[in-house]
Design a protein around this motif. Sequence first.
Motif, mmCIF file in Angstrom:
data_model
loop_
_atom_site.group_PDB
_atom_site.id
_atom_site.type_symbol
_atom_site.label_atom_id
_atom_site.label_comp_id
_atom_site.label_asym_id
_atom_site.label_seq_id
_atom_site.Cartn_x
_atom_site.Cartn_y
_atom_site.Cartn_z
ATOM 1 N N ILE A 129 20.190 -41.918 38.571
ATOM 2 C CA ILE A 129 20.700 -41.252 39.981
ATOM 3 C C ILE A 129 20.773 -42.747 40.859
ATOM 4 N N LEU A 130 19.630 -43.039 40.771
ATOM 5 C CA LEU A 130 19.530 -44.800 41.820
ATOM 6 C C LEU A 130 20.052 -45.879 41.267
ATOM 7 N N PHE A 131 20.102 -45.597 39.825
ATOM 8 C CA PHE A 131 20.965 -46.727 39.806
ATOM 9 C C PHE A 131 22.183 -46.623 39.897
ATOM 10 N N GLU A 132 23.027 -45.622 39.995
ATOM 11 C CA GLU A 132 24.246 -45.356 39.903
ATOM 12 C C GLU A 132 24.528 -45.665 41.667
ATOM 13 N N TRP A 133 23.844 -45.612 42.305
ATOM 14 C CA TRP A 133 23.580 -45.234 43.729
ATOM 15 C C TRP A 133 23.700 -46.940 44.018
ATOM 16 N N LYS A 134 22.843 -47.562 43.870
ATOM 17 C CA LYS A 134 22.770 -48.975 44.114
ATOM 18 C C LYS A 134 24.046 -49.410 43.449
ATOM 19 N N LYS A 135 24.494 -49.088 42.035
ATOM 20 C CA LYS A 135 25.787 -49.937 41.911
ATOM 21 C C LYS A 135 27.002 -49.878 42.901
ATOM 22 N N LYS A 136 26.570 -48.661 43.441
ATOM 23 C CA LYS A 136 28.215 -47.971 44.115
ATOM 24 C C LYS A 136 28.007 -48.636 46.119
ATOM 25 N N GLY A 137 26.951 -48.728 45.663
ATOM 26 C CA GLY A 137 26.950 -49.774 46.925
ATOM 27 C C GLY A 137 26.085 -48.988 47.686
ATOM 28 N N ILE A 138 25.675 -47.875 47.810
ATOM 29 C CA ILE A 138 24.619 -47.205 48.459
ATOM 30 C C ILE A 138 23.926 -47.144 49.250
ATOM 31 N N GLU A 139 23.412 -46.973 50.322
ATOM 32 C CA GLU A 139 22.301 -47.908 51.407
ATOM 33 C C GLU A 139 21.265 -46.503 52.081
ATOM 34 N N THR A 140 22.190 -45.501 52.427
ATOM 35 C CA THR A 140 22.387 -44.242 53.776
ATOM 36 C C THR A 140 22.227 -43.158 52.649
ATOM 37 N N LEU A 141 21.206 -42.477 53.864
ATOM 38 C CA LEU A 141 20.890 -40.987 53.582
ATOM 39 C C LEU A 141 22.456 -40.375 53.406
ATOM 40 N N GLU A 142 22.768 -40.705 54.043
ATOM 41 C CA GLU A 142 24.595 -39.508 55.005
ATOM 42 C C GLU A 142 25.595 -40.102 53.091
ATOM 43 N N GLN A 143 25.319 -41.638 53.325
ATOM 44 C CA GLN A 143 25.925 -41.894 51.827
ATOM 45 C C GLN A 143 25.641 -40.650 50.169
ATOM 46 N N ALA A 144 24.643 -40.701 50.221
ATOM 47 C CA ALA A 144 23.075 -40.593 49.724
ATOM 48 C C ALA A 144 23.887 -38.426 49.322
ATOM 49 N N GLN A 145 23.974 -37.967 50.011
ATOM 50 C CA GLN A 145 24.521 -36.987 50.371
ATOM 51 C C GLN A 145 25.350 -36.483 49.724
ATOM 52 N N ASP A 146 26.689 -37.623 50.174
ATOM 53 C CA ASP A 146 27.938 -37.418 50.365
ATOM 54 C C ASP A 146 28.203 -37.818 48.793
ATOM 55 N N GLN A 147 27.769 -38.503 48.302
ATOM 56 C CA GLN A 147 27.960 -38.775 46.907
ATOM 57 C C GLN A 147 27.351 -37.336 45.958
#
Length: 232
Positions: free
Chosen positions: A184-202
């Motif tokens: 999960i962390l790898f995919e988020w980093k690849k997609k440029g997700i940096e904030t909690l709001e972006q992570a929750q939306d994803q």
Amino acid sequence: MKKETVIDWLAEGSVAIPKLLLKYYKSIGLNEEEFVLLLHVYSSIESGNSFPTPDELSERMSCHKEHCMEIIKYLIQHSFLQIEGATGMDGIIHESYTLRPLWEKLLHFLSELENKQVKRENEQVEINVYTMFEQEFGRPLSPMECESLTMWLDQENHSPLLIKAALREAVMSGKLNFRYIDRILFEWKKKGIETLEQAQDQGMKFRSHQRVKSQQIKQETTSIPFYNWLES
């Protein structure tokens, strides 16, 4: 009291002392005597006298001019006060005091204070991350799991908030293991997700996609294919 006297007092003006200087003068290395002398220099500058003499300063303080001179030397040597020179219209170099070094010292101290506070908060957040993982796993973490957490925080620079969010995603997906969280962390980093709001939306988008996919698979496995016997 005469009205004219009060007006004269008010006409003298006032000196605004920053509260942060009043609060932290001891912390940046000043004692009360040095602090008061700087205030008198500040007051003189505000009143138009940018280079008060030791005589003038001693008249305002309970110390002799020789001692005032020693304090001024100390303040200059330890970067609380500075003397500047500028050539006037008459061609003569005029000296003046500046408190810029004092403000720089105070700013540096406040910056360090803020950094220490942020560090303490981050350390507390990291402690909370370990505690949260142990609560969700229902047991103490193994040395290898602790190493993975440390790697996420220190080497891969994942924020504690995103690590917590990834843990929640793993719990909601029913896949509570470090390998899944790492993915999960790898995919988020690849997609440029940096904030909690972006992570929750994803996370919401991913779970919605998984539900649709699951329903499609269910429909495919439960439907009975129709065979037209008349065309056989």
